[in-house]
Design an enzyme around this catalytic site. Sequence first.
Site, short mmCIF file in Angstrom:
data_model
loop_
_atom_site.label_atom_id
_atom_site.label_comp_id
_atom_site.label_asym_id
_atom_site.label_seq_id
_atom_site.Cartn_x
_atom_site.Cartn_y
_atom_site.Cartn_z
N PRO A 61 0.81 -1.22 0.00
CG PRO A 61 -0.23 -1.20 2.09
CD PRO A 61 0.57 -2.07 1.17
CD GLU A 81 0.50 -4.94 10.98
OE1 GLU A 81 0.54 -3.71 10.87
OE2 GLU A 81 -0.54 -5.59 10.92
NE ARG A 96 -7.95 -5.95 -20.64
CZ ARG A 96 -8.34 -4.91 -21.38
NH1 ARG A 96 -7.62 -3.81 -21.38
NH2 ARG A 96 -9.44 -4.96 -22.09
CG ASP A 127 -9.68 -1.19 -22.70
OD1 ASP A 127 -10.74 -1.66 -23.11
OD2 ASP A 127 -8.65 -1.85 -22.48
N1 ADE Z 1 -1.07 -4.90 -0.01
C1 ADE Z 1 -1.97 -4.46 0.89
N2 ADE Z 1 -2.68 -3.45 0.41
C2 ADE Z 1 -2.23 -3.22 -0.86
C3 ADE Z 1 -2.58 -2.30 -1.87
N3 ADE Z 1 -3.53 -1.38 -1.71
N4 ADE Z 1 -1.92 -2.36 -3.04
C4 ADE Z 1 -0.94 -3.27 -3.21
N5 ADE Z 1 -0.58 -4.17 -2.29
C5 ADE Z 1 -1.22 -4.16 -1.13
#
Ligand code: ADE
Length: 250
Positions: free
Chosen positions: A91, A118, A156, A171
């Site tokens: 994230p 985590e 793709r 697209d």
């Molecule tokens: N792992 C946990 N959340 C994630 C996200 N939003 N994008 C990529 N990998 C992740």
Amino acid sequence: MRIDILTLFPKMFEDFSSTGIFQRAIENKLVELNVYNIRDYTHDKHHVVDDYPYGGGAGMVMKPEPIFEAVESILQPNDKDEKVSVILTTPRGRLFTQKIADELTQYDRLVIICGHYEGVDERIHRYLANDEISIGDYVLSGGEPAATVIVDAVTRLIPGVLGSEESAKDDSHSGGLLEYPQYTRPPVFRDWEVPEILLSGNHGEIARWRREQSLIRTAERRPELLDKVELSSKEIRLVNEKRKNLSEEE
Ligand code: ADE
């Protein structure tokens, strides 16, 4: 393109690689997909892949050794001419977009590490991965769904994977705008009619209508995308009018 995925949950990729365009891409040898279990690169009796964070805190952290060993063995022997990207799904990565999907098609090989718990030991971020990708501003319980999103969006775009090159070109996002509405038969379904213009056979008018619909939709749903698209003065007027109507409705 060869894609190698490192995961603690290889099963999550079974259906993915045996369905739809992806299966066809593999059969036609346009893509090779290998899935590796990170646990197979541990050497202790219990195949431990995580440990407590130094400094304390909640949750566990993925250990560096098995992931380094997995990536290094997958890349050995490495053809020096091959362009390789080692991607960590996290994230805290850069936000995945169609532009990044395009960029990734330039590589001969992608190695995707699916993060968990985590997080992963910082040395994986720093010294193993050369790219970190997030698929959105939310936290998943693991990087596997993110890896499938990346692999799908990239695959793709590989020439020959889609039935017709046209279908990727139109697209949503490929031209920086959201896609126009699509209809198929029947022409009337429960009193809802297909817009007459689409039945007219006038391809010039249809193209104009589609462009206008794309602009209206983008102005409604993702106005920030319009800043990056080149528009004619007529289109700018249309978009401004739409924006004005929307702000009046608020
Ligand atoms: N792992 C946990 N959340 C994630 C996200 N939003 N994008 C990529 N990998 C992740």
